[in-house]
Enzyme design. Structure first.
Site, mmCIF file in Angstrom:
data_model
loop_
_atom_site.group_PDB
_atom_site.id
_atom_site.type_symbol
_atom_site.label_atom_id
_atom_site.label_comp_id
_atom_site.label_asym_id
_atom_site.label_seq_id
_atom_site.Cartn_x
_atom_site.Cartn_y
_atom_site.Cartn_z
ATOM 1 N N CYS A 388 0.830 -1.206 0.000
ATOM 2 C CA CYS A 388 0.000 0.000 0.000
ATOM 3 C C CYS A 388 0.865 1.257 0.000
ATOM 4 O O CYS A 388 1.445 1.597 -1.019
ATOM 5 C CB CYS A 388 -0.993 -0.050 1.161
ATOM 6 S SG CYS A 388 -2.468 0.923 0.838
ATOM 7 N N HIS A 514 -3.619 -5.221 0.587
ATOM 8 C CA HIS A 514 -2.996 -5.730 1.823
ATOM 9 C C HIS A 514 -3.035 -7.259 1.857
ATOM 10 O O HIS A 514 -3.971 -7.849 2.390
ATOM 11 C CB HIS A 514 -3.733 -5.171 3.045
ATOM 12 C CG HIS A 514 -3.518 -3.708 3.236
ATOM 13 N ND1 HIS A 514 -2.483 -3.197 3.986
ATOM 14 C CD2 HIS A 514 -4.181 -2.644 2.730
ATOM 15 C CE1 HIS A 514 -2.523 -1.875 3.953
ATOM 16 N NE2 HIS A 514 -3.553 -1.508 3.197
ATOM 17 N N GLU A 516 -1.442 -9.213 3.661
ATOM 18 C CA GLU A 516 -1.334 -9.749 5.038
ATOM 19 C C GLU A 516 -2.709 -10.084 5.615
ATOM 20 O O GLU A 516 -2.811 -10.846 6.575
ATOM 21 C CB GLU A 516 -0.582 -8.761 5.949
ATOM 22 C CG GLU A 516 -1.321 -7.482 6.342
ATOM 23 C CD GLU A 516 -1.188 -6.345 5.332
ATOM 24 O OE1 GLU A 516 -0.886 -6.630 4.162
ATOM 25 O OE2 GLU A 516 -1.406 -5.173 5.717
HETATM 26 N N1 GLN Z 1 -2.168 6.637 2.872
HETATM 27 C C1 GLN Z 1 -2.197 5.868 1.670
HETATM 28 C C2 GLN Z 1 -3.536 5.964 0.959
HETATM 29 O O1 GLN Z 1 -4.511 6.331 1.548
HETATM 30 C C3 GLN Z 1 -1.857 4.430 1.929
HETATM 31 C C4 GLN Z 1 -2.882 3.699 2.714
HETATM 32 C C5 GLN Z 1 -2.380 2.421 3.281
HETATM 33 O O2 GLN Z 1 -1.181 2.180 3.307
HETATM 34 N N2 GLN Z 1 -3.258 1.598 3.785
HETATM 35 O O3 GLN Z 1 -3.633 5.638 -0.192
#
Ligand code: GLN
Length: 545
Positions: A388, A514, A516
């Site tokens: 992310c 994600h 994970e």
């Molecule tokens: N802050 C970033 C976004 O909103 C990444 C979000 C995250 O890592 N879950 O896109």
């Protein structure tokens, strides 16, 4: 409330004395144990706080926000449920005071209670009981629902939940409802004694509300003597066999086996008159044995912003346990504060690790440190995994270092930007409300044939969970691609970049989702398995040199 026809049984797990006793692990473990006997289990976590969900809380307050396939932002215990039970949770499996009151107030405005005074008892409690029952309607049927109550008995905000449990036990039938109370038996070093008084008091508190526990599950550093068991039983109004020892263990995955040995599964089966089918813990035992006997150790750095609170990265930590087992290795996590990298330089903190992971995160603090870390990993060909925000940092670094876009950055960190290589997802631009408005939950993604990602997954269509507002800016896709970055995963409509990789490198992969959140104890996520393998290979190559 009319007695429902369903034979689904309920187990309520409450906590006493102190928080953080591992109620989530105890609940997940019992879930796993019942599953091992062929019993179909579902879970519910009730959180007595007023937030509608944990999505708006800081990781320092709450730890990780666990996202389900259907896009609910939930408590991190749902992660344990999924990892231990290998089932998908949904928004039905977590509720909060905020949600309960929200529903009741909405109903009141609709006129559903016309003429009545709306009160905690019976209206709030009725809504809580309705949430208990919602879990029963799961596809495929449910034999047992385990309901874990957040917080400890005596908390003001928990009261309506305990009252609802009391009523539910009465209305649904005592034979169908069981209460397990988790407490602490502290050991006083100075006198060399284990103390049962806090447990007595917390059970007293529970009984005051009208809930008699059927089992007292005692968290303890040392084994409980027969004498202490007798005493706890006597004061808590249970028999000594219903006092179950929950001793500290070196891995959370050992807990089911310890509770099985203590006889908890048999006790529950007997008390609720459950029909069992088989008794299979072999794979779990083999998994636990492998955790305890790794053949190698590999050091992987996690560069993040919230590293003082490891709960913020719970699922990532667990994914590495699963991936370690699959690779016969122990993954030693090296926690690096991204601000430290800014101060000391990437080489100082990353020279003796065999892999770098940059996890998800929000806000500007520590970003430049993360970008420096990616650069160091890329230039030194250290296996790199960006999740992310980690992917976003990798794209920024690549744009700055290789595409000549020196001022490249994310819109999240600067409003006025010459090169917003990471920008708002278009439908996020005008959103004002913060709660549950990110791009959330499972979305399909198409992998490029022949890419590393496709090889790792062994297929080209995948589905992964998301939680973000920003994305790779499509205007920069050409520039990045022409300089060697491969967009190996794209949304089916070709609008959103979901995965990146650098094929020239030994293992340089980023994902906007994600992974994970989908790794399970007995079913590791392929990206984690492959990343740990790459780190082990890197380590042995380095030693060979
Ligand atoms: N802050 C970033 C976004 O909103 C990444 C979000 C995250 O890592 N879950 O896109």
């Amino acid at each position: 409330m009319a007695k429902p026809k369903t034979k689904t049984k309920f187990i309520f797990i409450t906590g006493g004395v102190v928080s953080s006793l591992g109620k989530g692990i105890a609940s997940s473990s019992l879930g796993r144990l019942l599953k091992s006997r062929g019993i179909r289990v579902s879970m519910l976590k009730v959180d007595p706080y007023l937030n509608v969900d944990p999505g708006t809380m800081s990781p320092y307050q709450h730890g990780e926000v666990y996202v389900t396939d259907d896009g609910a932002e939930t408590d991190l215990d749902l992660g344990h449920y999924e990892r231990f039970l290998d089932v998908n949770m949904s928004s039905k499996n977590n509720t909060t005071t905020g949600q309960i009151y929200g529903t009741v107030i909405e109903k009141e405005r609709n006129g559903d209670y016309l003429g009545m005074t709306v009160q905690v008892i019976p209206h709030i409690t009725a809504e809580i009981k309705a949430r208990f029952m919602q879990v029963v309607s799961d596809r495929g049927g449910v034999d047992v629902v385990l309901v874990e109550v957040g917080g400890t008995v005596g908390d003001i905000e928990g009261q309506p939940f305990y009252e609802a449990i009391r009523q539910f036990r009465l209305e649904y039938g005592r034979e169908n409802v069981m209460n397990i109370h988790l407490t602490l038996i502290p050991y006083i070093r100075a006198s060399g004694e284990m103390k049962t008084k806090p447990t007595q008091h917390s059970v007293m508190k529970l009984r005051e509300i009208g809930i008699q526990p059927d089992v007292v599950l005692c968290r303890t550093e040392y084994s409980i003597s027969e004498e202490a068991r007798q005493k706890i039983g006597l004061f808590c109004n249970v028999s000594p066999e219903e006092v179950i020892e929950g001793k500290d263990s070196s891995s959370i995955y050992e807990v089911p086996l310890a509770l099985e040995k203590e006889g908890l599964t048999d006790l529950v089966i007997k008390r609720l008159n459950l029909k069992t089918k088989g008794h299979d813990l072999a794979a779990w035992k083999a998994f636990v044995k492998k955790i305890a006997n790794p053949k190698a150790t590999v050091r992987i750095a996690i560069a993040g912003k919230y590293i003082e609170l490891r709960d913020a990265y719970k699922s990532i930590m667990e994914s590495f346990v699963h991936a370690g087992v699959e690779n016969d290795a122990k993954v030693e996590l090296v926690w690096v504060a991204s601000e430290d990298i800014e101060e000391k330089g990437a080489a100082a903190v990353l020279s003796d690790v065999s892999g770098l992971l940059i996890p998800g995160g929000f806000g500007e603090r520590g970003i430049e440190g993360k970008i420096q870390a990616v650069k160091y990993a890329r230039e030194n060909d250290i296996p790199f995994f960006g999740i992310c925000l980690g992917l976003q940092c990798a794209v920024i670094e690549y744009a700055r270092s290789l595409c000549g876009l020196r001022s490249a950055n994310s819109r999240e960190f600067a409003q006025k930007l010459r090169h917003p290589v990471i920008d708002f997802i278009p439908d996020q631009v005008n959103l004002k409300r913060k709660g549950a408005t990110m791009r959330l939950g499972a979305y399909p993604c198409v992998l490029e044939k022949g890419s590393r990602a496709a090889k790792i997954y062994g297929r080209v269509r995948i589905s992964e969970r998301h939680r973000h507002r920003f994305e790779v800016n499509n205007k920069y896709r050409n520039a990045l691609e022409s300089h060697g970055m491969v967009f190996s995963g794209i949304s089916p409509d070709n609008k959103l970049v979901e995965m990146i990789e650098l094929p020239e490198k030994r293992w340089f992969v980023g994902c906007q989702f994600h992974p994970e959140l989908k790794s399970r104890a007995l079913k590791v996520h392929p990206l984690f398995r492959s990343f740990v393998k790459a780190a082990l290979d890197y380590q042995s190559d380095k030693k060979g040199n």
